[in-house]
Design a protein around this motif. Structure first.
Motif, PDB file in Angstrom:
ATOM      1  N   TRP A  56       0.512  -1.493   0.278  1.00 19.78           N
ATOM      2  CA  TRP A  56      -0.356  -0.452  -0.359  1.00 19.78           C
ATOM      3  C   TRP A  56       0.594   1.344  -0.367  1.00 19.78           C
ATOM      4  N   SER A  57       0.056   2.114  -0.365  1.00 21.99           N
ATOM      5  CA  SER A  57       0.911   3.533  -0.782  1.00 21.99           C
ATOM      6  C   SER A  57       1.311   4.360   0.969  1.00 21.99           C
ATOM      7  N   PRO A  58       2.023   4.854   1.291  1.00 25.28           N
ATOM      8  CA  PRO A  58       1.808   5.599   2.617  1.00 25.28           C
ATOM      9  C   PRO A  58       0.119   6.696   2.407  1.00 25.28           C
ATOM     10  N   ASP A  59      -0.097   6.897   1.755  1.00 26.15           N
ATOM     11  CA  ASP A  59      -1.663   7.564   2.114  1.00 26.15           C
ATOM     12  C   ASP A  59      -2.865   7.008   1.936  1.00 26.15           C
ATOM     13  N   LYS A 100      -4.135   5.150  -0.835  1.00 32.58           N
ATOM     14  CA  LYS A 100      -4.764   5.055  -2.121  1.00 32.58           C
ATOM     15  C   LYS A 100      -4.234   4.871  -3.131  1.00 32.58           C
ATOM     16  N   TYR A 101      -3.068   4.057  -3.012  1.00 32.36           N
ATOM     17  CA  TYR A 101      -2.414   2.739  -4.144  1.00 32.36           C
ATOM     18  C   TYR A 101      -1.726   1.714  -3.514  1.00 32.36           C
ATOM     19  N   LEU A 102      -2.173   0.247  -4.507  1.00 35.13           N
ATOM     20  CA  LEU A 102      -1.422  -0.470  -4.421  1.00 35.13           C
ATOM     21  C   LEU A 102      -0.642  -1.237  -5.114  1.00 35.13           C
ATOM     22  N   VAL A 103       0.789  -1.787  -5.294  1.00 33.03           N
ATOM     23  CA  VAL A 103       1.295  -2.234  -5.883  1.00 33.03           C
ATOM     24  C   VAL A 103       1.611  -3.559  -6.151  1.00 33.03           C
ATOM     25  N   TYR A 104       1.977  -3.991  -6.924  1.00 31.73           N
ATOM     26  CA  TYR A 104       1.950  -5.240  -7.387  1.00 31.73           C
ATOM     27  C   TYR A 104       2.869  -5.595  -8.643  1.00 31.73           C
ATOM     28  N   LEU A 105       2.938  -6.659  -8.423  1.00 32.52           N
ATOM     29  CA  LEU A 105       4.475  -7.721  -9.470  1.00 32.52           C
ATOM     30  C   LEU A 105       3.376  -8.283 -10.354  1.00 32.52           C
ATOM     31  N   ARG A 117      -2.065   0.439  -9.089  1.00 35.73           N
ATOM     32  CA  ARG A 117      -3.222   0.525  -8.977  1.00 35.73           C
ATOM     33  C   ARG A 117      -3.949   1.206  -8.066  1.00 35.73           C
ATOM     34  N   SER A 118      -5.120   2.391  -8.645  1.00 41.69           N
ATOM     35  CA  SER A 118      -5.277   3.386  -7.727  1.00 41.69           C
ATOM     36  C   SER A 118      -6.871   2.862  -7.743  1.00 41.69           C
ATOM     37  N   VAL A 119      -6.843   2.906  -5.675  1.00 40.94           N
ATOM     38  CA  VAL A 119      -8.290   2.568  -4.736  1.00 40.94           C
ATOM     39  C   VAL A 119      -9.532   3.529  -5.539  1.00 40.94           C
ATOM     40  N   GLU A 120      -8.980   4.680  -5.230  1.00 40.98           N
ATOM     41  CA  GLU A 120     -10.773   5.140  -5.418  1.00 40.98           C
ATOM     42  C   GLU A 120     -11.036   4.584  -7.113  1.00 40.98           C
ATOM     43  N   THR A 121      -9.959   4.816  -8.126  1.00 42.42           N
ATOM     44  CA  THR A 121     -10.758   4.673  -9.267  1.00 42.42           C
ATOM     45  C   THR A 121     -10.719   3.206 -10.329  1.00 42.42           C
ATOM     46  N   GLY A 122     -10.051   2.304  -9.290  1.00 39.30           N
ATOM     47  CA  GLY A 122      -9.917   1.040  -9.945  1.00 39.30           C
ATOM     48  C   GLY A 122      -9.198   0.582 -10.783  1.00 39.30           C
ATOM     49  N   GLN A 123      -8.222   2.708 -11.936  1.00 37.92           N
ATOM     50  CA  GLN A 123      -7.360   2.142 -12.786  1.00 37.92           C
ATOM     51  C   GLN A 123      -6.427   2.090 -12.721  1.00 37.92           C
ATOM     52  N   THR A 124      -5.503   1.092 -13.358  1.00 39.31           N
ATOM     53  CA  THR A 124      -3.942   0.418 -12.874  1.00 39.31           C
ATOM     54  C   THR A 124      -3.116   0.958 -14.308  1.00 39.31           C
ATOM     55  N   ARG A 125      -1.616   1.267 -13.847  1.00 38.24           N
ATOM     56  CA  ARG A 125      -1.130   1.519 -15.187  1.00 38.24           C
ATOM     57  C   ARG A 125       0.585   0.640 -14.566  1.00 38.24           C
TER      58      ARG A 125
END
Length: 162
Positions: free
Chosen positions: A1-4, A6-11, A26-34
């Motif tokens: 999880w990001s410190p705030d 709002k985001y999750l990082v995974y492999l 992945r943005s928790v708020e929008t579900g969008q990934t990059r």
């Protein structure tokens, strides 16, 4: 999880026979990934920096040097934090809450010992917190207390970390 939070990082990997080839944010708020594709031959164990601007990962660079690397959370630019000596493996990086230090485990292969290291990122100075024999290769990570004063670690060896 990001410190705030709002985001999750995974492999992620497109080829199940390969090591991971992307960090997906992945943005928790929008579900969008990059996807971020760091210029590393292999990497794993992403950990957000306390400022949310980068990750620490363990891995190998394209020249085959094992270590711990910083990956920029926007550009995927890579810079080394720890370069392992030949035969050693540095892994399970964890940030200190102030972002000025990292803690990690190192397998000292010739001595068959596991070492827990605290590294000051500005000076590059390292402090050995614990060293002990390992019965099998320890795979568990470590966790740093919120105040940065304590580190807890799982150990599969016969010595007890202090």
């Amino acid at each position: 999880w990001s410190p705030d939070g709002k985001y999750l990082v995974y492999l992620t990997s497109r080829d199940p026979l390969r090591y991971q080839d992307a960090l997906t944010v992945r943005s928790v708020e929008t579900g969008q990934t990059r996807e971020l594709r760091p210029n590393l031959a292999a990497f794993t164990w992403p950990r957000w920096a306390p400022d949310g601007r980068s990750f620490a990962v363990q891995g190998r660079d394209i020249k085959g040097r094992q270590g711990i690397y910083r990956v920029d959370a926007q550009t995927a630019e890579v810079s080394p934090l720890v370069q392992s000596l030949p035969g050693d493996v540095s892994y399970t990086p964890q940030w200190a809450p102030d972002g000025k230090r990292i803690f990690y485990r190192r397998l000292d292969s010739p001595a068959k010992e596991a070492v827990i290291i605290e590294r000051d990122l500005a000076s590059g100075k390292e402090h050995e917190l614990w060293r002990g024999k390992f019965a099998t290769i320890p795979t568990m990570g470590l966790s740093v207390a919120p105040d940065g004063r304590y580190v807890v670690v799982a150990n599969s060896g016969s010595d007890t970390p202090r």
